[in-house]
Each structure stands twice: as C-alpha cells, then as structure tokens.
Design a protein around this motif. Structure first.
Motif, mmCIF file in Angstrom:
data_model
loop_
_atom_site.group_PDB
_atom_site.id
_atom_site.type_symbol
_atom_site.label_atom_id
_atom_site.label_comp_id
_atom_site.label_asym_id
_atom_site.label_seq_id
_atom_site.Cartn_x
_atom_site.Cartn_y
_atom_site.Cartn_z
ATOM 1 N N VAL A 93 0.867 -1.176 0.000
ATOM 2 C CA VAL A 93 0.000 0.000 0.000
ATOM 3 C C VAL A 93 0.900 1.221 0.000
ATOM 4 O O VAL A 93 2.079 1.144 0.392
ATOM 5 C CB VAL A 93 -0.932 -0.010 1.229
ATOM 6 C CG1 VAL A 93 -0.159 0.265 2.507
ATOM 7 C CG2 VAL A 93 -2.070 0.998 1.073
ATOM 8 N N ASN A 94 0.304 2.351 -0.407
ATOM 9 C CA ASN A 94 1.117 3.561 -0.523
ATOM 10 C C ASN A 94 1.729 3.954 0.825
ATOM 11 O O ASN A 94 1.201 3.659 1.897
ATOM 12 C CB ASN A 94 0.273 4.725 -1.048
ATOM 13 C CG ASN A 94 -0.200 4.499 -2.453
ATOM 14 O OD1 ASN A 94 0.374 3.678 -3.186
ATOM 15 N ND2 ASN A 94 -1.246 5.220 -2.862
ATOM 16 N N THR A 95 2.813 4.673 0.763
ATOM 17 C CA THR A 95 3.454 5.227 1.967
ATOM 18 C C THR A 95 2.849 6.600 2.263
ATOM 19 O O THR A 95 2.044 7.128 1.495
ATOM 20 C CB THR A 95 4.964 5.334 1.758
ATOM 21 O OG1 THR A 95 5.219 6.178 0.628
ATOM 22 C CG2 THR A 95 5.583 3.961 1.509
ATOM 23 N N GLY A 135 -5.985 -16.205 -0.019
ATOM 24 C CA GLY A 135 -6.976 -15.701 0.932
ATOM 25 C C GLY A 135 -7.225 -14.222 0.744
ATOM 26 O O GLY A 135 -6.682 -13.593 -0.177
ATOM 27 N N ASP A 136 -8.057 -13.661 1.675
ATOM 28 C CA ASP A 136 -8.354 -12.227 1.642
ATOM 29 C C ASP A 136 -7.523 -11.530 2.701
ATOM 30 O O ASP A 136 -7.468 -11.962 3.865
ATOM 31 C CB ASP A 136 -9.835 -11.974 1.910
ATOM 32 C CG ASP A 136 -10.730 -12.451 0.772
ATOM 33 O OD1 ASP A 136 -10.238 -12.504 -0.369
ATOM 34 O OD2 ASP A 136 -11.904 -12.788 1.040
ATOM 35 N N TYR A 137 -6.892 -10.444 2.291
ATOM 36 C CA TYR A 137 -6.046 -9.675 3.197
ATOM 37 C C TYR A 137 -6.527 -8.229 3.191
ATOM 38 O O TYR A 137 -7.037 -7.730 2.176
ATOM 39 C CB TYR A 137 -4.585 -9.735 2.754
ATOM 40 C CG TYR A 137 -3.979 -11.117 2.824
ATOM 41 C CD1 TYR A 137 -3.245 -11.526 3.924
ATOM 42 C CD2 TYR A 137 -4.147 -12.018 1.772
ATOM 43 C CE1 TYR A 137 -2.678 -12.800 3.985
ATOM 44 C CE2 TYR A 137 -3.598 -13.295 1.827
ATOM 45 C CZ TYR A 137 -2.863 -13.680 2.934
ATOM 46 O OH TYR A 137 -2.318 -14.946 2.996
ATOM 47 N N THR A 138 -6.406 -7.566 4.341
ATOM 48 C CA THR A 138 -6.752 -6.145 4.425
ATOM 49 C C THR A 138 -5.636 -5.393 5.117
ATOM 50 O O THR A 138 -4.897 -5.957 5.940
ATOM 51 C CB THR A 138 -8.047 -5.910 5.218
ATOM 52 O OG1 THR A 138 -7.878 -6.387 6.550
ATOM 53 C CG2 THR A 138 -9.224 -6.611 4.563
ATOM 54 N N VAL A 139 -5.553 -4.110 4.777
ATOM 55 C CA VAL A 139 -4.653 -3.213 5.492
ATOM 56 C C VAL A 139 -5.452 -1.967 5.850
ATOM 57 O O VAL A 139 -6.200 -1.434 5.035
ATOM 58 C CB VAL A 139 -3.414 -2.860 4.659
ATOM 59 C CG1 VAL A 139 -3.787 -2.137 3.362
ATOM 60 C CG2 VAL A 139 -2.454 -1.997 5.492
ATOM 61 N N THR A 140 -5.394 -1.548 7.113
ATOM 62 C CA THR A 140 -6.037 -0.330 7.596
ATOM 63 C C THR A 140 -4.972 0.728 7.775
ATOM 64 O O THR A 140 -4.022 0.543 8.564
ATOM 65 C CB THR A 140 -6.762 -0.567 8.925
ATOM 66 O OG1 THR A 140 -7.731 -1.599 8.756
ATOM 67 C CG2 THR A 140 -7.459 0.700 9.404
ATOM 68 N N VAL A 141 -5.144 1.826 7.043
ATOM 69 C CA VAL A 141 -4.190 2.916 7.177
ATOM 70 C C VAL A 141 -4.869 4.052 7.920
ATOM 71 O O VAL A 141 -6.073 4.268 7.799
ATOM 72 C CB VAL A 141 -3.674 3.385 5.800
ATOM 73 C CG1 VAL A 141 -2.990 2.248 5.061
ATOM 74 C CG2 VAL A 141 -4.793 3.964 4.959
ATOM 75 N N THR A 142 -4.136 4.779 8.712
ATOM 76 C CA THR A 142 -4.635 5.901 9.509
ATOM 77 C C THR A 142 -3.870 7.151 9.145
ATOM 78 O O THR A 142 -2.624 7.125 9.083
ATOM 79 C CB THR A 142 -4.483 5.617 11.006
ATOM 80 O OG1 THR A 142 -5.131 4.380 11.316
ATOM 81 C CG2 THR A 142 -5.108 6.723 11.843
ATOM 82 N N ASN A 143 -4.638 8.242 8.875
ATOM 83 C CA ASN A 143 -3.932 9.497 8.578
ATOM 84 C C ASN A 143 -3.693 10.266 9.867
ATOM 85 O O ASN A 143 -4.045 9.815 10.976
ATOM 86 C CB ASN A 143 -4.690 10.310 7.534
ATOM 87 C CG ASN A 143 -6.007 10.864 8.075
ATOM 88 O OD1 ASN A 143 -6.345 10.677 9.234
ATOM 89 N ND2 ASN A 143 -6.747 11.551 7.214
#
Length: 776
Positions: A571-573, A595-603
């Motif tokens: 995912v973007n930096t 499988g299914d993978y997710t990433v949660t990013v916080t600003n």
C-alpha cells in the motif's frame, strides 16, 4: 239501576274493609274556626304575630266545610296533624282511596286571585284560608302535600286543579305564589309532577299518554291501603320566601277545581310548620362541594337588623361562646347554632355545619433562563416549574400564572403564553394561582432569573466520514462524543440538550436527536443548552467537524499466487500507521497462502481507510489425456483433458492459444499439445498426439504426385495393420505401419480405375473402415 248501585256500594265496603285491615286512615274535624286553624294548628307558637284570620269554602252543603283539621292517628300519612283545604267536603278526604267522581257544586265559585297568579281561568269550588302576620325574622316557610284525584288514567297529561300559596306586603296589590317547584316559577300540580303516563285504552282525552314531569317530587299513587281518599300525592314540599322583619304581610292559601267540580284535590299543611325562621344558608360541606377554603373566614349572618333589638346566643358544637351580634365570623370547622330572642316568650334557633378544605401547600421557587443577547430579557417556559409549585400534588388543578399577586388573587389578566413568556423586567417575579376541586386557591411566587454562566470555548468535536460517500457528512453521538466535553468542570447533575440555533435552544424547540448527522458539509455549529433541572445554566456553541479521508488507489485488488511461490502486497506510503489483517504494521507484506487480506491505514487526523486484497492460488496444468477424433476429414478434432487450479488457455502448436480445450477441423498430422496458465504460472509439459486420415483418391501414373495411397503418420502406430479390398471383397494388399503404402497393383498388374475398400486395425484395438478411389 239499583242493582248496580248495590254492587258499587258492596265493592266500596270491601275496599274499606281491606283498608281497615291494612292501614290507618286520617281523621278530619271540619268544625275549627279560621282563627283556630291558623293560630292553634298552622302556627301553634308564640313566635308568630298573626291576625285577621278568615276561611271560606263549601257554601252549598250547609253543615259540612271544605276545610278542617286532620290527624294521622298514628298512621302512615307523613304529617302527624295539620290544616286541610279541599275542593269538596273535607270529610271526604279520609281514606281509603275509592275511585269516584267526587263532590262539589257548580254554584260554588272559584277565586280570581288564584286565576291571576296561575294564569288560568274557569275555577270553581275554591277554599281559601287567609290571615295577616308581622314578620319577626327575614324568612318564613311551611310544609305541605298536594293530593288529587286528577292522578288517574291519563288525566295528568290534560288536567290539573289549581292551588297557590299567595303572599304580599299588606296594603299592596301583587301577590307572589310560593307553591312552586324548587328553584323555579312552575306551579305545583298534577300536570307538573307525575311519573310516566302510559296510553289508556279507549281514552277520550286529547292526550293519551305523556312522559314523566319532575318525577322526583311525586310521592306515589294511592290504593285501598291509603290513609287519604285521593288517587295520588306529591312528596312533602316546602313553600318559603324572604321577608322583611317588622313588616306585616297578608297570606292567602287557596285551592280550587278547574272547569268542573269533579275529581277533587286537597292541600295538607303541616301543623306548626308556619313559623318565623332564621336562614343561615346551606351547610358548607365537603360532600356537597361547597366547603370553606382553608384559611378563609365565613360570615354566619342571621340578616336580622339591629334596630329590632333582638338578643343572640351563639354556640359551636353545643358550646356557647360570647357574641351578642346578629352575625358571627367563623374561622374553623364545626356545627354553629344561633338562638335569637324574638319576644319575651319566643326564641328562634337555627344551625349550620361548616367544613374546611385541606390547605393547598405550594412552593415558592425560581426559574433561570439563559440570555443569548445579554439584554436581561429572555423567554421563559413557566410550565417547567408547575410540578415544583404544586409540590407534585396530583389532586390540584392547573397552574395559572399572573404578573402580579393582585391579579392572581382577583383572577384577572392571566399570562396567556406561559410556555413562551418574555419577562418585562430584570429579576422579575410572576405569581402562580393553583385551585383545588372546590375552587379554593393558593398562590406561589416564581422568581425569574437571568443566567449567563460562562462556559469555556470547546475545541471542535471531530469525527471521520466513514459511510463510504466521502461527502463531509457523518453521524455524531452527541451524548457520548460531545456531552462529556461540555460538562467537564461544571457542577454535577447537569443535563445537556442540543439545537440547530440559539433561539431553538432558548425556547427548547426542535431538540436534536442523540444520533445527529450534520446538515452542513465538513463543519457546522450547533448549540448546547445546559440545564440544571428546569433552569438554564448556559447556552454555548459547539463546532462539529467531519474529516474526509479518501486516498487514491484504494480500490480492491486481486493477486495471483503461483503454487510454491510468494508475492508482496503493498500500500502507498505517507500514512501515520498501518495495520494488516496479519498483524503486520508496515506498508508491505509477503504472503505465501491464498486468501483475503486487508490493510487499515490511519492518517494524521485519526481517520482510517481500509484496502482489501484477494490472493488467489494458480499453477501449471497437467495434461492427463488427449481425445482425438480423426478419419473424419473436416470434422477431425482434438480435445485436451487436464488437471490444475489455474485459469488456462490451450494450444496444439505452441504459438496460438485459445480458451477452449477443444480444437475442431484439424488436418491429419502430428501435434504437440500445450496448456498455459493465464496468470503467468507457466506451460504444462507438452503432449504429443497424432491425427490420422486417409486420402479419398490417388493417381498412380508415375508422375511423382499422389502416386501412392497411404495413411500419413501410421508409422507412429507400429502395431497397426491395413487391409485393402476390391469392391467384391477380394484382398488385394496387406500393409503394416512401416510400409510406404499401396501403388495400385495386384500381383504386378495395375488395377483399373475404381473404388476400393480398406480395413485399418489400430494397435489400440480401434477398427477404421472406409473406401477411396483409384483414378488413372
């Protein structure tokens, strides 16, 4: 005719006998003079100054009078004794009741005063008792019963004898009739007091039936058990009026038949009931809804002028207290009695029972309201303190507010808009009036206070736009996100309400729901109203802010993971934090499993965005078989059978690939079959396959072209055998797979142009039969 008379007399005798066995008739004495009837019977007291008594009636019989004295002889008649006035011989009034036409005489005249008082005409058979009296008190009354033979059949619907109790001040012209229904001017008669009269069969009267009239006052129909000889009678009634003490009045008691002498009537006057009386008014009782209000005084007044020189004794609950006045002001409950010495030998007495209501306990209170423009004037909802003012008493009436106590006590100029009242002065008070069910009232003061408590300005309350539309609109839970920050550092027990504008907050209209979605994108100001019970503590603006967060390239992505390999998900930096579903916290992870993978990013505003990845496994296919359909010329085909988990495409030359594993219209020949993974995981191991077919003709003319008939690539099936026949089934040639083919000869001789047949036995057991042409 005589026989009928005897029968009637017989039934009269039987009726009398029955009556004698069951009831006691009244006795009647018609020899009393007018003075005796008035002074000794009707008044019978030294408390009445009467004179000029006159009685008139029954002038035709000579020896019988239509007036007299009666006594119930211990029987059931309501009055023990009294004066009787009737329209026939008074002796006929003795019971029991016998239905008959009655007495009287057409030459016996009526009475013009009666006719004028009742507005009737044609009276006859009048009996009159008159006298003068000087009033010692301001109130007189006497009790009477009206009885009549008009209470038969449907007569009450059509007829009534007339009677009146007339009074006037002496030497004046106009009488007042006291024989009226209570609280009205309707004369008492069989037409004005009777029950339901049902239709009478074969009646000749104008009205055959009629509904009840003032039935409450009807005493009942009489029978053979009656102590009087009348068809029906009223209950005990009272004739009464106010008079002026010291003045002389003329009384005229008169009864008469109307139109004819039949169906007579009578008036029974109770002995001793005509007396000067003291009217203290009705009892003031809780049960009759007229008690005295708590804390109030009540004047008990005999209404007798001091100029008469009477002396008075007053009692409360039979205990005398000092007061020689014509009135007394009571301040507590009890039974009050007065005895008035009217003459040396006459004492009049009367009592009244007084009850008080319970005290209405109200609370003075205050009501604070915020002042949004700081001018000392605001809008108050006075009804918010109703329960406090009434001390939560549920049995009290509504609270009514006034601007002054004088108005509240006078019950004038109420505040008509108590829910939106604007104070007129700083620190003004209004006054509440509260009544109970007896219309008693008490009052409470409500102080109106302007509240301008200072509240520190709050930082904006922020949230993130997480509903997927990224429009700057989001839901706020005002109770959990805002209220704790509003009341921090403030006194305990405060509650907070929210509004779109300060005016709504002031008047508490259009309160916002707990879960509120901003109506202005990105940032909006709402207003909190801080309440301490009914009081406004403060109104303060609250800024709510919605942060949007929609980074690019966050659409879902799908990646292929080839068997026995690994891939990187990235995912973007540039975000403040990362959290993968694997627990990793970098912007890149390496995965080796599908499988299914997710990433949660916080600003840096604390808003989150989730990116999803779908990792799908793929791999190289394995060709397990190839099905060949040959010897079909243009319909030759190849069908590839394979296994694998990928998404594949197929080829029979290693150059051109197609999605379908079936290849149609294949020319005979040798083919190398491939299966390739579209996801880039690679090619399968090639599979060699042959497509066989035979030429449909050949031309063995030694020109070097098509001189030999052979099945191409048969040499790759070395165990196969080929037999050639002529049309008659003669075997011409047997070939094996390694032979070059047939040249069109048999035993060295060239065979002619013709069709020939073959049998091909393949090494896999398959047998192919067909024919071809030899052309020369």
């Amino acid at each position: 005719m005589m026989k009928c008379v005897k029968i009637i007399l017989f039934y009269i005798f039987i009726s009398c006998a029955v009556f004698d066995a069951t009831a006691q008739s009244i006795s009647v004495n018609d020899s009393f003079t007018a003075q005796q009837l008035v002074e000794n019977i009707l008044v019978n007291s030294s408390c009445a100054n009467v004179s000029n008594s006159v009685v008139k009636g029954d002038p035709f019989s000579g020896i019988q009078n239509s007036n007299g004295y009666f006594n119930n002889q211990g029987g059931s008649f309501p009055f023990k004794e009294g004066v009787l006035l009737s329209t026939w011989s008074s002796q006929n009034s003795k019971g029991p009741f016998v239905r008959s036409l009655g007495g009287g005489n057409s030459s016996w005249q009526g009475d013009t005063d009666l006719e004028q008082a009742l507005g009737i005409t044609n009276t006859i058979n009048a009996t009159v008792l008159e006298f003068d009296f000087t009033a010692l008190t301001d109130f007189i009354s006497f009790n009477y019963i009206f009885a009549s033979n008009e209470y038969q059949d449907d007569f009450p619907c059509n007829y009534s004898d007339g009677f009146a109790f007339l009074i006037k001040e002496i030497n004046t012209a106009s009488y007042i009739n006291l024989a009226v229904l209570p609280g009205s001017s309707t004369p008492v008669s069989s037409k004005s007091i009777h029950p339901l009269i049902n239709p009478i069969p074969n009646s000749t009267e104008p009205i055959k039936s009629c509904g009840p009239e003032n039935e409450f006052y009807f005493g009942g129909f009489n029978t053979a058990a009656s102590p009087i000889n009348y068809a029906g009678q009223t209950k005990v009634l009272t004739a009464q009026t106010k008079v002026q003490p010291g003045k002389t009045y003329h009384i005229k008691l008169v009864i008469a038949d109307q139109r004819n002498q039949y169906f007579d009537s009578a008036v029974f006057l109770e002995a001793g009931s005509f007396l000067p009386k003291i009217d203290l008014g009705p009892d003031r009782l809780l049960a009759t809804n007229n008690p005295i209000c708590f804390g109030k005084s009540f004047s008990i007044d005999t209404k007798l002028p001091a100029s008469l020189g009477y002396t008075y004794k007053w009692f409360k609950d039979n205990v005398e207290f000092t007061n020689n006045s014509s009135s007394y002001t009571a301040t507590s409950p009890g039974i009050y009695r007065v005895e008035v010495q009217l003459t040396s030998s006459c004492i009049a007495t009367e009592e009244i029972k007084i009850e008080y209501t319970s005290e209405i306990i109200l609370n003075d209170t205050s009501l604070s309201q915020c002042d949004i423009d700081n001018d000392g004037i605001s809008i108050f909802n006075l009804t918010k303190v109703d329960a406090i003012v009434k001390n939560n008493a549920s049995n009290l009436g509504a609270v009514v507010y006034y601007e002054t106590l004088v108005d509240a006590q006078a019950k004038i100029n109420p505040i008509t808009n108590p829910a939106t009242y604007s104070n007129k002065l700083v620190n003004q008070s209004v006054f509440a009036r509260v009544s109970n069910s007896f219309n008693c009232a008490n009052y409470a003061e409500v102080e109106l206070i302007i509240s301008n408590n200072a509240i520190a300005v709050l930082n904006p309350i922020t949230t993130c736009d997480t509903d997927g539309t990224n429009d700057g609109l989001a839901q706020f839970d005002l109770n959990t996100q805002v209220t704790p920050q509003v009341i921090i550092g403030l006194p305990a027990g405060l509650i907070v309400e929210y509004y779109l504008n300060p005016t709504d907050a002031l008047t508490q209209q259009n309160q916002l729901p707990t879960i509120f979605k901003n109506t202005i994108q990105n940032q909006q100001t709402i207003y909190s109203k801080i309440l301490n019970g009914p009081d406004c503590y403060a109104i303060t603006p609250i800024v709510i802010k919605v942060n949007t967060f929609d980074p690019p390239n966050f659409q879902e992505e799908t990646f292929i993971l080839c068997q026995a390999s690994a891939i990187n998900l990235t995912v973007n930096t540039g975000f403040s934090s990362y959290l993968w579903s694997t627990g990793a916290s970098s912007n890149t992870i390496t995965v080796t499993n599908p499988g299914d993978y997710t990433v949660t990013v916080t600003n840096f505003d604390g808003c989150e965005k989730i990116k999803k990845y779908h990792v799908i496994t793929s791999g190289i296919a394995t060709i397990t078989d190839v099905t060949v359909n040959d010897f079909e010329r243009n319909e030759n085909s190849i069908s590839i059978v394979y296994t694998g988990i990928g998404d594949y495409e197929f080829s029979i030359d290693g150059a051109f690939f197609q999605d379908n594993p079936i290849f149609d219209g294949i020319a005979p020949g040798e083919y190398l079959v491939y299966v390739r993974d579209k996801n880039g995981c690679g090619l399968s191991v090639p599979f060699l396959v042959y497509v066989l077919d035979y030429p449909r003709y050949f031309t063995p003319n030694n020109d070097g072209y098509n001189d030999i008939w052979q099945i191409k690539n048969l040499d790759n099936l070395p165990q196969s055998t080929l037999f050639i026949f002529d049309r008659y089934g003669k075997l011409l040639k047997q070939l094996i797979a390694s032979d070059l083919g047939w040249n069109g000869t048999f035993n060295g001789f060239a065979l002619p142009t013709d069709d020939y047949w073959f049998h091909l036995n393949l090494e896999n057991g398959r047998i192919i039969k067909g024919h071809f042409s030899l052309k020369r």
